[in-house]
Scaffold this motif. Structure first.
Motif, PDB file in Angstrom:
ATOM      1  N   ASN A   1     -72.916  50.236  -7.271  1.00 42.37           N
ATOM      2  CA  ASN A   1     -71.455  50.165  -7.183  1.00 42.37           C
ATOM      3  C   ASN A   1     -70.827  51.467  -6.681  1.00 42.37           C
ATOM      4  OD1 ASN A   1     -68.589  49.386  -8.343  1.00 42.37           O
ATOM      5  ND2 ASN A   1     -69.170  51.292  -9.379  1.00 42.37           N
TER       6      ASN A   1
ATOM      7  N   THR B   1     -66.267  54.980 -14.057  1.00 40.52           N
ATOM      8  CA  THR B   1     -64.849  54.731 -13.739  1.00 40.52           C
ATOM      9  C   THR B   1     -64.669  53.325 -13.158  1.00 40.52           C
ATOM     10  OG1 THR B   1     -65.014  55.482 -11.431  1.00 40.52           O
ATOM     11  CG2 THR B   1     -64.532  57.173 -13.086  1.00 40.52           C
TER      12      THR B   1
ATOM     13  N   THR C   1     -58.177  51.540 -10.091  1.00 42.70           N
ATOM     14  CA  THR C   1     -59.393  52.348 -10.033  1.00 42.70           C
ATOM     15  C   THR C   1     -59.007  53.685  -9.384  1.00 42.70           C
ATOM     16  OG1 THR C   1     -60.241  51.877  -7.823  1.00 42.70           O
ATOM     17  CG2 THR C   1     -60.624  50.183  -9.498  1.00 42.70           C
ATOM     18  N   GLU C   2     -59.975  54.584  -9.283  1.00 39.51           N
ATOM     19  CA  GLU C   2     -59.678  55.911  -8.724  1.00 39.51           C
ATOM     20  C   GLU C   2     -59.780  55.940  -7.199  1.00 39.51           C
ATOM     21  OE1 GLU C   2     -62.331  58.757 -10.513  1.00 39.51           O
ATOM     22  OE2 GLU C   2     -61.397  58.576 -12.491  1.00 39.51           O
ATOM     23  N   ILE C   3     -60.191  54.841  -6.568  1.00 41.20           N
ATOM     24  CA  ILE C   3     -60.678  54.933  -5.193  1.00 41.20           C
ATOM     25  C   ILE C   3     -59.619  55.356  -4.175  1.00 41.20           C
ATOM     26  CG2 ILE C   3     -60.367  52.520  -4.467  1.00 41.20           C
ATOM     27  CD1 ILE C   3     -63.315  52.832  -3.325  1.00 41.20           C
TER      28      ILE C   3
ATOM     29  N   PRO D   1     -65.750  42.713  -2.788  1.00 44.17           N
ATOM     30  CA  PRO D   1     -64.398  42.551  -3.335  1.00 44.17           C
ATOM     31  C   PRO D   1     -63.321  42.859  -2.306  1.00 44.17           C
ATOM     32  CG  PRO D   1     -65.724  44.088  -4.670  1.00 44.17           C
ATOM     33  CD  PRO D   1     -66.444  43.873  -3.366  1.00 44.17           C
ATOM     34  N   GLY D   2     -62.187  42.158  -2.455  1.00 43.42           N
ATOM     35  CA  GLY D   2     -60.969  42.554  -1.757  1.00 43.42           C
ATOM     36  C   GLY D   2     -60.292  43.651  -2.579  1.00 43.42           C
TER      37      GLY D   2
ATOM     38  N   ILE E   1     -58.816  45.766  -5.301  1.00 44.06           N
ATOM     39  CA  ILE E   1     -58.916  45.828  -6.761  1.00 44.06           C
ATOM     40  C   ILE E   1     -58.073  47.011  -7.225  1.00 44.06           C
ATOM     41  CG2 ILE E   1     -60.478  46.008  -8.745  1.00 44.06           C
ATOM     42  CD1 ILE E   1     -61.095  43.553  -6.975  1.00 44.06           C
TER      43      ILE E   1
ATOM     44  N   TYR F   1     -65.869  53.238   6.875  1.00 43.50           N
ATOM     45  CA  TYR F   1     -66.059  52.605   5.554  1.00 43.50           C
ATOM     46  C   TYR F   1     -66.511  51.157   5.744  1.00 43.50           C
ATOM     47  CZ  TYR F   1     -64.721  50.695   0.929  1.00 43.50           C
ATOM     48  OH  TYR F   1     -64.715  50.061  -0.297  1.00 43.50           O
TER      49      TYR F   1
ATOM     50  N   ARG G   1     -71.475  61.627 -10.484  1.00 41.03           N
ATOM     51  CA  ARG G   1     -71.620  63.079 -10.309  1.00 41.03           C
ATOM     52  C   ARG G   1     -70.968  63.871 -11.431  1.00 41.03           C
ATOM     53  NH1 ARG G   1     -68.983  62.775  -4.496  1.00 41.03           N
ATOM     54  NH2 ARG G   1     -67.728  61.418  -5.840  1.00 41.03           N
ATOM     55  N   ARG G   2     -69.992  63.274 -12.141  1.00 40.90           N
ATOM     56  CA  ARG G   2     -69.222  64.037 -13.142  1.00 40.90           C
ATOM     57  C   ARG G   2     -69.712  63.734 -14.558  1.00 40.90           C
ATOM     58  NH1 ARG G   2     -63.512  61.914 -11.408  1.00 40.90           N
ATOM     59  NH2 ARG G   2     -64.845  60.125 -10.950  1.00 40.90           N
TER      60      ARG G   2
ATOM     61  N   SER H   1     -70.084  45.704  -2.063  1.00 42.31           N
ATOM     62  CA  SER H   1     -69.638  46.183  -0.743  1.00 42.31           C
ATOM     63  C   SER H   1     -68.120  46.083  -0.687  1.00 42.31           C
ATOM     64  CB  SER H   1     -70.341  45.413   0.383  1.00 42.31           C
ATOM     65  OG  SER H   1     -69.829  44.127   0.534  1.00 42.31           O
TER      66      SER H   1
ATOM     67  N   ILE I   1     -64.250  49.938 -11.343  1.00 42.22           N
ATOM     68  CA  ILE I   1     -65.031  48.699 -11.318  1.00 42.22           C
ATOM     69  C   ILE I   1     -66.369  48.892 -12.037  1.00 42.22           C
ATOM     70  CG2 ILE I   1     -66.274  47.118  -9.790  1.00 42.22           C
ATOM     71  CD1 ILE I   1     -64.017  47.649  -7.693  1.00 42.22           C
TER      72      ILE I   1
ATOM     73  N   LYS J   1     -70.235  49.659   4.686  1.00 42.27           N
ATOM     74  CA  LYS J   1     -70.390  48.516   3.766  1.00 42.27           C
ATOM     75  C   LYS J   1     -71.097  47.356   4.474  1.00 42.27           C
ATOM     76  CE  LYS J   1     -68.234  50.029  -0.016  1.00 42.27           C
ATOM     77  NZ  LYS J   1     -68.984  50.308  -1.259  1.00 42.27           N
TER      78      LYS J   1
ATOM     79  N   ASP K   1     -75.870  63.142  -7.984  1.00 40.62           N
ATOM     80  CA  ASP K   1     -75.232  62.833  -6.705  1.00 40.62           C
ATOM     81  C   ASP K   1     -76.216  61.941  -5.945  1.00 40.62           C
ATOM     82  OD1 ASP K   1     -74.344  62.681  -4.098  1.00 40.62           O
ATOM     83  OD2 ASP K   1     -73.546  64.717  -4.090  1.00 40.62           O
ATOM     84  N   LEU K   2     -75.868  60.681  -5.789  1.00 37.70           N
ATOM     85  CA  LEU K   2     -76.820  59.702  -5.242  1.00 37.70           C
ATOM     86  C   LEU K   2     -76.989  59.798  -3.732  1.00 37.70           C
ATOM     87  CD1 LEU K   2     -75.871  56.638  -7.483  1.00 37.70           C
ATOM     88  CD2 LEU K   2     -77.868  58.138  -7.693  1.00 37.70           C
TER      89      LEU K   2
END
Ligand code: NDP
Length: 250
Positions: free
Chosen positions: A84, A13, A190-192, A184-185, A187, A154, A35-36, A137, A15, A158, A58-59
């Motif tokens: 990432n 997904t 994305t799903e985040i 990154p600032g 973005i 968070y 995971r998906r 990060s 980035i 990071k 799942d990392l």
């Protein structure tokens, strides 16, 4: 040039998918991890079946990371590892210390341990010389990240990646492996942010920049493409901001 192998965590997904596309276009086979399974399969289909290899894991779970590393070992030595995978964690459920501890541990697992575990599991499989390690990060690590979306954990998670990655650069430099962090600032697309995203949130983030726009996954992917390339062999041990000028000079 022989086909190179890249691994992108969270490559299904946002980035990560843009990074996977960039690396496929640059001639890599790319392992995408998340995971998906269905999300990874769809990304692999979109980016080029046969060139993109989905690995479900799942990392945060050491056993699943070991299994993923064994699967990657069957494909070949790793030229590029992009850590990432990550997520913004919801604020603690209540004001208790127990809830705070749970939330922080979840955040550290998701944004720090995913990176530490996958990198450590793949360390012996990295190409020497020539391996490239890139950690994604966040600008939150450079300017703080507490707000409506997190209790600061968070940003702290990071930032922990930064200190650890710099030590790794020292360790791996003599073996011809570079290690860099891209921070990154904001973005968009994305799903985040999930349901936490609002037009007002977006406008505030855009107003923070000097260039007057949100970043795109492709902005990040282009920078990773360079850091991952053979041409970037003299660039290591750096924290590189990519934020439209929202954070200056760090
Ligand atoms: P997304 O939510 O789209 O991507 C996050 C990816 O990480 C997903 O593919 C997810 O897959 C994967 N992931 C999360 N947790 C795990 C886990 N435990 N094990 C394996 N995979 C996992 O968001 P972005 O693309 O925006 O985020 C990518 C990275 O960029 C993150 O590290 C984020 O912190 C960072 N970042 C993002 C910014 C932004 O504004 N968007 C700004 C700065 C940094 P799945 O859910 O299937 O496991």
């Amino acid at each position: 040039m022989a086909e190179r192998l890249a691994v992108v965590s969270g490559g299904g997904t946002g980035i990560g998918k843009a990074i996977a596309r960039e690396l496929v276009d640059a001639g890599h086979r790319v392992v995408v991890i998340g995971r998906r399974s269905a999300v990874l399969a769809a990304a692999a289909e979109e980016l080029g079946a046969g060139r993109v290899i989905p690995v479900t894991a799942d990392l945060t779970d050491p056993a699943q990371v070991e299994a993923a590393a064994a699967r990657i070992g069957q494909v070949g030595p790793v030229d590029v590892l992009v850590n990432n995978a990550g997520a913004v964690i919801t604020r603690p459920a209540d004001d208790s210390l127990g809830a705070l501890a749970d939330s922080w541990r979840h955040d550290l697992d998701t944004n720090l341990m995913t990176t530490v575990l996958l990198t450590t599991a793949l360390l012996g499989q990295l190409r020497r010389p020539g391996g490239r390690l890139v950690m994604i990060s966040s600008a939150a690590a450079q300017r703080g990240g507490a707000g409506p979306h997190s209790a600061g954990s968070y940003a702290a998670a990071k930032a922990a990646v930064h200190g650890w990655a710099l030590g790794l650069a020292r360790q791996l430099g003599p073996e011809g492996i570079t290690v860099n962090v891209l921070a990154p600032g904001y973005i968009a697309d994305t799903e985040i942010f999930g349901e936490q995203w609002t037009p007002e949130f977006h406008a505030g983030k855009v107003a923070d920049t000097l260039v007057g726009r949100a970043g795109t996954p492709e902005d990040v992917a282009a920078a990773v493409g360079y850091l991952a390339s053979p041409a970037a062999g003299y660039l290591t041990g750096q924290i590189i901001g990519l934020n439209g000028g929202a954070v200056l000079g760090r």
